[in-house]
Design a protein around this motif. Structure first.
Motif, PDB file in Angstrom:
ATOM      1  N   MET A  42      -1.271  -7.659  -0.936  1.00 24.01           N
ATOM      2  CA  MET A  42      -2.409  -7.628  -1.851  1.00 24.01           C
ATOM      3  C   MET A  42      -2.453  -8.823  -2.791  1.00 24.01           C
ATOM      4  SD  MET A  42      -2.742  -3.679  -3.003  1.00 24.01           S
ATOM      5  CE  MET A  42      -3.387  -2.425  -1.900  1.00 24.01           C
ATOM      6  N   VAL A  43      -1.308  -9.397  -3.098  1.00 23.48           N
ATOM      7  CA  VAL A  43      -1.273 -10.511  -4.046  1.00 23.48           C
ATOM      8  C   VAL A  43      -1.027 -11.856  -3.357  1.00 23.48           C
ATOM      9  CG1 VAL A  43      -0.618  -9.093  -6.022  1.00 23.48           C
ATOM     10  CG2 VAL A  43       1.164 -10.058  -4.567  1.00 23.48           C
ATOM     11  N   THR A  44      -1.264 -11.905  -2.052  1.00 20.02           N
ATOM     12  CA  THR A  44      -1.107 -13.158  -1.311  1.00 20.02           C
ATOM     13  C   THR A  44      -2.415 -13.535  -0.627  1.00 20.02           C
ATOM     14  OG1 THR A  44      -0.457 -12.135   0.794  1.00 20.02           O
ATOM     15  CG2 THR A  44       1.314 -12.593  -0.804  1.00 20.02           C
ATOM     16  N   ALA A  94      -6.212  -5.182  -9.895  1.00 17.51           N
ATOM     17  CA  ALA A  94      -5.293  -4.854 -10.990  1.00 17.51           C
ATOM     18  C   ALA A  94      -3.978  -5.620 -10.844  1.00 17.51           C
ATOM     19  CB  ALA A  94      -5.040  -3.353 -11.030  1.00 17.51           C
ATOM     20  N   LEU A  95      -3.452  -5.691  -9.624  1.00 17.07           N
ATOM     21  CA  LEU A  95      -2.190  -6.398  -9.401  1.00 17.07           C
ATOM     22  C   LEU A  95      -2.324  -7.889  -9.691  1.00 17.07           C
ATOM     23  CD1 LEU A  95      -1.015  -4.688  -6.094  1.00 17.07           C
ATOM     24  CD2 LEU A  95       0.169  -4.591  -8.306  1.00 17.07           C
ATOM     25  N   VAL A  96      -3.412  -8.487  -9.237  1.00 13.15           N
ATOM     26  CA  VAL A  96      -3.620  -9.914  -9.472  1.00 13.15           C
ATOM     27  C   VAL A  96      -3.786 -10.184 -10.965  1.00 13.15           C
ATOM     28  CG1 VAL A  96      -5.222 -11.833  -9.073  1.00 13.15           C
ATOM     29  CG2 VAL A  96      -4.521 -10.384  -7.162  1.00 13.15           C
ATOM     30  N   ALA A  97      -4.526  -9.318 -11.650  1.00  7.01           N
ATOM     31  CA  ALA A  97      -4.741  -9.492 -13.091  1.00  7.01           C
ATOM     32  C   ALA A  97      -3.441  -9.320 -13.876  1.00  7.01           C
ATOM     33  CB  ALA A  97      -5.787  -8.497 -13.582  1.00  7.01           C
ATOM     34  N   ALA A  98      -2.527  -8.514 -13.365  1.00  7.20           N
ATOM     35  CA  ALA A  98      -1.287  -8.231 -14.084  1.00  7.20           C
ATOM     36  C   ALA A  98      -0.195  -9.272 -13.853  1.00  7.20           C
ATOM     37  CB  ALA A  98      -0.762  -6.853 -13.680  1.00  7.20           C
ATOM     38  N   GLU A  99      -0.420 -10.245 -12.978  1.00  8.29           N
ATOM     39  CA  GLU A  99       0.609 -11.241 -12.683  1.00  8.29           C
ATOM     40  C   GLU A  99       1.047 -11.925 -13.962  1.00  8.29           C
ATOM     41  OE1 GLU A  99       0.144 -13.937  -9.378  1.00  8.29           O
ATOM     42  OE2 GLU A  99      -0.852 -12.391  -8.215  1.00  8.29           O
ATOM     43  N   GLU A 144       3.672  -5.887 -15.323  1.00  9.92           N
ATOM     44  CA  GLU A 144       3.433  -6.218 -13.909  1.00  9.92           C
ATOM     45  C   GLU A 144       4.304  -5.374 -12.976  1.00  9.92           C
ATOM     46  OE1 GLU A 144       3.630  -9.988 -10.772  1.00  9.92           O
ATOM     47  OE2 GLU A 144       4.278 -10.271 -12.837  1.00  9.92           O
ATOM     48  N   GLU A 145       5.592  -5.273 -13.260  1.00  7.11           N
ATOM     49  CA  GLU A 145       6.495  -4.523 -12.380  1.00  7.11           C
ATOM     50  C   GLU A 145       6.165  -3.035 -12.377  1.00  7.11           C
ATOM     51  OE1 GLU A 145       8.685  -5.531 -10.045  1.00  7.11           O
ATOM     52  OE2 GLU A 145       7.827  -7.477 -10.510  1.00  7.11           O
ATOM     53  N   ASP A 146       5.788  -2.491 -13.537  1.00  4.28           N
ATOM     54  CA  ASP A 146       5.407  -1.071 -13.601  1.00  4.28           C
ATOM     55  C   ASP A 146       4.180  -0.815 -12.741  1.00  4.28           C
ATOM     56  OD1 ASP A 146       7.485  -0.423 -15.292  1.00  4.28           O
ATOM     57  OD2 ASP A 146       6.275  -0.582 -17.121  1.00  4.28           O
ATOM     58  N   LEU A 147       3.187  -1.696 -12.850  1.00  7.59           N
ATOM     59  CA  LEU A 147       1.974  -1.532 -12.059  1.00  7.59           C
ATOM     60  C   LEU A 147       2.273  -1.660 -10.571  1.00  7.59           C
ATOM     61  CD1 LEU A 147      -1.079  -1.138 -11.861  1.00  7.59           C
ATOM     62  CD2 LEU A 147      -1.318  -3.622 -12.098  1.00  7.59           C
ATOM     63  N   ARG A 148       3.064  -2.649 -10.202  1.00  6.33           N
ATOM     64  CA  ARG A 148       3.441  -2.834  -8.789  1.00  6.33           C
ATOM     65  C   ARG A 148       4.151  -1.593  -8.276  1.00  6.33           C
ATOM     66  NH1 ARG A 148       4.301  -7.068  -5.147  1.00  6.33           N
ATOM     67  NH2 ARG A 148       3.672  -8.585  -6.692  1.00  6.33           N
ATOM     68  N   SER A 149       5.030  -1.036  -9.076  1.00  2.26           N
ATOM     69  CA  SER A 149       5.755   0.170  -8.695  1.00  2.26           C
ATOM     70  C   SER A 149       4.796   1.349  -8.514  1.00  2.26           C
ATOM     71  CB  SER A 149       6.803   0.485  -9.763  1.00  2.26           C
ATOM     72  OG  SER A 149       7.500   1.644  -9.446  1.00  2.26           O
ATOM     73  N   ASP A 150       3.837   1.486  -9.423  1.00  2.00           N
ATOM     74  CA  ASP A 150       2.861   2.575  -9.329  1.00  2.00           C
ATOM     75  C   ASP A 150       1.994   2.448  -8.080  1.00  2.00           C
ATOM     76  OD1 ASP A 150       3.829   3.572 -11.706  1.00  2.00           O
ATOM     77  OD2 ASP A 150       2.129   2.880 -12.928  1.00  2.00           O
ATOM     78  N   VAL A 151       1.519   1.240  -7.816  1.00  2.00           N
ATOM     79  CA  VAL A 151       0.668   1.022  -6.637  1.00  2.00           C
ATOM     80  C   VAL A 151       1.486   1.252  -5.364  1.00  2.00           C
ATOM     81  CG1 VAL A 151      -0.715  -0.669  -5.355  1.00  2.00           C
ATOM     82  CG2 VAL A 151      -0.929  -0.513  -7.846  1.00  2.00           C
ATOM     83  N   THR A 152       2.720   0.797  -5.347  1.00  2.00           N
ATOM     84  CA  THR A 152       3.584   1.003  -4.182  1.00  2.00           C
ATOM     85  C   THR A 152       3.813   2.489  -3.940  1.00  2.00           C
ATOM     86  OG1 THR A 152       4.679  -1.127  -4.559  1.00  2.00           O
ATOM     87  CG2 THR A 152       5.823   0.440  -3.139  1.00  2.00           C
ATOM     88  N   ALA A 153       4.049   3.245  -4.998  1.00  2.00           N
ATOM     89  CA  ALA A 153       4.247   4.692  -4.862  1.00  2.00           C
ATOM     90  C   ALA A 153       2.986   5.362  -4.312  1.00  2.00           C
ATOM     91  CB  ALA A 153       4.633   5.305  -6.204  1.00  2.00           C
ATOM     92  N   SER A 154       1.835   4.917  -4.772  1.00  2.00           N
ATOM     93  CA  SER A 154       0.564   5.472  -4.293  1.00  2.00           C
ATOM     94  C   SER A 154       0.361   5.173  -2.803  1.00  2.00           C
ATOM     95  CB  SER A 154      -0.581   4.888  -5.118  1.00  2.00           C
ATOM     96  OG  SER A 154      -1.816   5.284  -4.614  1.00  2.00           O
ATOM     97  N   VAL A 155       0.633   3.956  -2.412  1.00  2.00           N
ATOM     98  CA  VAL A 155       0.498   3.569  -1.001  1.00  2.00           C
ATOM     99  C   VAL A 155       1.520   4.322  -0.149  1.00  2.00           C
ATOM    100  CG1 VAL A 155       0.731   1.642   0.636  1.00  2.00           C
ATOM    101  CG2 VAL A 155      -0.521   1.315  -1.512  1.00  2.00           C
ATOM    102  N   ARG A 156       2.728   4.472  -0.661  1.00  2.00           N
ATOM    103  CA  ARG A 156       3.767   5.208   0.071  1.00  2.00           C
ATOM    104  C   ARG A 156       3.328   6.654   0.313  1.00  2.00           C
ATOM    105  NH1 ARG A 156       7.611   5.149  -3.492  1.00  2.00           N
ATOM    106  NH2 ARG A 156       8.177   3.000  -3.068  1.00  2.00           N
TER     107      ARG A 156
END
Length: 147
Positions: free
Chosen positions: A20-22, A55-60, A65-77
């Protein structure tokens, strides 16, 4: 659910969020939407993924940033787990997606190297893998020239 599928789900979630961020997101986006949308509206799935990406791109670089990445990863998982419980055949598509994009999906990071513990009189090389390095030859150092 068996351990191999749980590992695939974890890797798949990390891969999708990393993508998502690439720049590779443009290539992978349709495949991820198609995978997630099996049996539901692709437009809604695409919108949800795009919101997460924005949201991930804006949080870079932000403190959360790490909390958001963790939350999005948990949601996708969670989404992947539900998908594979309903459609075990989707595991093969997820496996192909991970195999194709996992190396690209690594999150960006920084490296900081430092040298401590005394004086350095020669070249210092820091990195992962080096082969066939040569620095100077016999007679190049002050000790060799003095002897």
């Amino acid at each position: 659910m068996e351990a191999e599928l749980m590992a695939l789900i974890g890797t798949g979630a990390t891969t999708v969020v990393g993508l998502m961020v690439t720049d590779a997101w443009g290539q992978a986006r349709q495949r991820v939407v198609r995978l997630f949308a099996s049996g539901s509206e692709p437009g809604g799935v695409a919108g949800e993924l795009e919101e997460s990406r924005t949201a991930l791109v804006a949080a870079e670089g932000a403190t959360d940033e790490e909390d958001l990445r963790s939350d999005v990863t948990a949601s996708v998982r969670l989404r992947l787990r539900r998908l594979l419980e309903q459609d075990p055949g989707a595991a093969e598509e997820l496996r192909r997606l991970v195999d194709e994009f996992a190396p690209t999906a690594r999150p960006p990071g920084t490296v900081h190297n430092s040298i401590t513990g005394g004086r350095q009189d020669g070249p210092v090389v820091q990195g992962h893998t080096f082969t066939h390095l040569t620095f100077g030859t016999a007679g190049d150092t002050a000790r060799d020239q003095a002897g």
